[in-house]
Write a protein that holds these residues in place. Structure first.
Motif, PDB file in Angstrom:
ATOM      1  N   ILE A 237       0.857  -1.185   0.000  1.00  0.00           N
ATOM      2  CA  ILE A 237       0.000   0.000   0.000  1.00  0.00           C
ATOM      3  C   ILE A 237       0.895   1.238   0.000  1.00  0.00           C
ATOM      4  N   ARG A 238       0.338   2.309  -0.506  1.00  0.00           N
ATOM      5  CA  ARG A 238       1.081   3.571  -0.560  1.00  0.00           C
ATOM      6  C   ARG A 238       0.190   4.684  -0.024  1.00  0.00           C
ATOM      7  N   PRO A 239       0.224   4.918   1.290  1.00  0.00           N
ATOM      8  CA  PRO A 239      -0.563   6.021   1.850  1.00  0.00           C
ATOM      9  C   PRO A 239      -0.056   7.365   1.321  1.00  0.00           C
ATOM     10  N   ARG A 240      -0.964   8.172   0.810  1.00  0.00           N
ATOM     11  CA  ARG A 240      -0.627   9.514   0.323  1.00  0.00           C
ATOM     12  C   ARG A 240      -1.671  10.477   0.876  1.00  0.00           C
ATOM     13  N   PHE A 241      -1.204  11.560   1.472  1.00  0.00           N
ATOM     14  CA  PHE A 241      -2.126  12.504   2.090  1.00  0.00           C
ATOM     15  C   PHE A 241      -1.400  13.818   2.334  1.00  0.00           C
ATOM     16  N   SER A 242      -2.155  14.828   2.712  1.00  0.00           N
ATOM     17  CA  SER A 242      -1.569  16.132   3.019  1.00  0.00           C
ATOM     18  C   SER A 242      -1.985  16.562   4.416  1.00  0.00           C
ATOM     19  N   ILE A 243      -1.131  17.348   5.056  1.00  0.00           N
ATOM     20  CA  ILE A 243      -1.407  17.922   6.369  1.00  0.00           C
ATOM     21  C   ILE A 243      -1.363  19.436   6.211  1.00  0.00           C
ATOM     22  N   ASP A 244      -2.451  20.108   6.572  1.00  0.00           N
ATOM     23  CA  ASP A 244      -2.500  21.551   6.343  1.00  0.00           C
ATOM     24  C   ASP A 244      -1.726  22.326   7.410  1.00  0.00           C
ATOM     25  N   ALA A 245      -1.735  23.639   7.289  1.00  0.00           N
ATOM     26  CA  ALA A 245      -0.930  24.494   8.170  1.00  0.00           C
ATOM     27  C   ALA A 245      -1.451  24.535   9.597  1.00  0.00           C
ATOM     28  N   THR A 246      -2.614  23.932   9.848  1.00  0.00           N
ATOM     29  CA  THR A 246      -3.134  23.858  11.220  1.00  0.00           C
ATOM     30  C   THR A 246      -2.901  22.481  11.830  1.00  0.00           C
ATOM     31  N   GLY A 247      -2.407  21.527  11.024  1.00  0.00           N
ATOM     32  CA  GLY A 247      -2.151  20.181  11.536  1.00  0.00           C
ATOM     33  C   GLY A 247      -3.271  19.199  11.237  1.00  0.00           C
TER      34      GLY A 247
END
Length: 302
Positions: A237-247
């Motif tokens: 599996i390849r988890p891909r995600f983003s974390i914004d400037a607030t966490g």
């Protein structure tokens, strides 16, 4: 009814401990995996081509404003003295531009600059260099010279230990490649998750981030969902995600053997709320894209 046992297999490869035939086999595996990765990107891109280009332009503008590269910076003058001028002709921007990283960047916005990135190790020395001049021998020579450059001249703060440090070195202007190095270093720090508060170096923080997330995936994944897929053995599996400037985690778009498993992984990632500190660039919170690979080994227990 059969139950499912999932566990994470962590493979640590040491090239120095392998015989030549073992290294050759490992190289073949690595090349095949890179091929698969590139195909994954084509089949299921995280960003659209326009989003990639917009992000590239925005990131470069911020980097330039923070690093302030110029031909008369101390680092520029250092390379003017110690780097043989003729070697600049070995810089191959066409080779750099053809790499997968820049494949979606149009010639119109491509900036023709070259950066060196590195980390700080426990001995407060630069390590884990990344550089692409389009010529491997030149890469080695530039890194060799940089290792002799006094790091204290970069005025790095304590945050540098837990970050990736970037410096511009070269640029092409008016069809001529010149030494135009950063006056100031740019430090990118990863988000800090619960359980990673005491990490002191970038590689530790990187490992802790993805280890903590994967523990959460294992603890919350639906065994019923997995068992219904009738999959056995190694499952990548390849988890891909983003974390914004607030966490806050947003836009999960993982790669998995099928859509059902992908949706399950994405569901779990989006429910994770243990980001204590968002990623930062020069101590300013920013959006951080996260991407890793993990291996499930699924077996029946009778």
């Amino acid at each position: 009814m059969k139950s499912i046992f999932l566990f994470l297999t962590i493979l640590l490869f040491s090239f120095t401990s392998y015989a030549q035939n073992q290294r050759d086999s490992l190289n073949k595996v690595v090349h095949e995996r890179i091929k698969d990765i590139n195909q994954d990107e084509i089949d299921n891109p995280y960003y659209t081509k326009q989003e990639i280009e917009d992000e590239y332009v925005a990131e470069n503008n911020i980097f330039q404003s923070l690093s302030k590269p110029n031909e008369n910076s101390d680092l520029s003058n250092y390379f003017k003295i110690y780097l043989e001028k003729g070697l600049l002709r070995k810089i191959d921007f066409s080779e750099i531009k053809s790499s997968p990283y820049y494949s979606h960047i149009s010639n119109k916005v491509y900036n023709h600059t070259i950066r060196l990135t590195f980390e700080i190790n426990k001995k407060n020395k630069a390590t884990n260099f990344r550089l692409n001049t389009g010529n491997k021998e030149l890469d080695k020579e530039v890194i060799r010279l940089f290792k002799k450059y006094p790091l204290e001249k970069l005025s790095l703060g304590e945050n540098a230990k837990t970050g990736k440090i970037s410096l511009q070195l070269f640029a092409r202007e008016n069809k001529t490649t010149i030494i135009k190095a950063s006056e100031f270093a740019v430090v990118d720090q990863l988000p800090i998750l619960k359980g990673c508060e005491n990490t002191q170096y970038n590689w530790e923080l990187n490992k802790c981030l993805y280890d903590q997330l994967f523990k959460y995936i294992l603890a919350n994944i639906s065994l019923k969902t997995i068992s219904e897929q009738d999959l056995k053995g190694e499952i990548h599996i390849r988890p891909r995600f983003s974390i914004d400037a607030t966490g806050k985690i947003f836009k999960a778009n993982s790669i998995a053997p099928n859509k059902i498993i992908k949706d399950e992984i994405d569901r779990i990632i989006l429910s994770y709320d243990q980001v204590l500190i968002p990623g930062k660039r020069n101590n300013i919170p920013k959006i951080t894209y996260c991407d890793t690979y993990r291996l499930f080994v699924i077996q029946d227990i009778k």
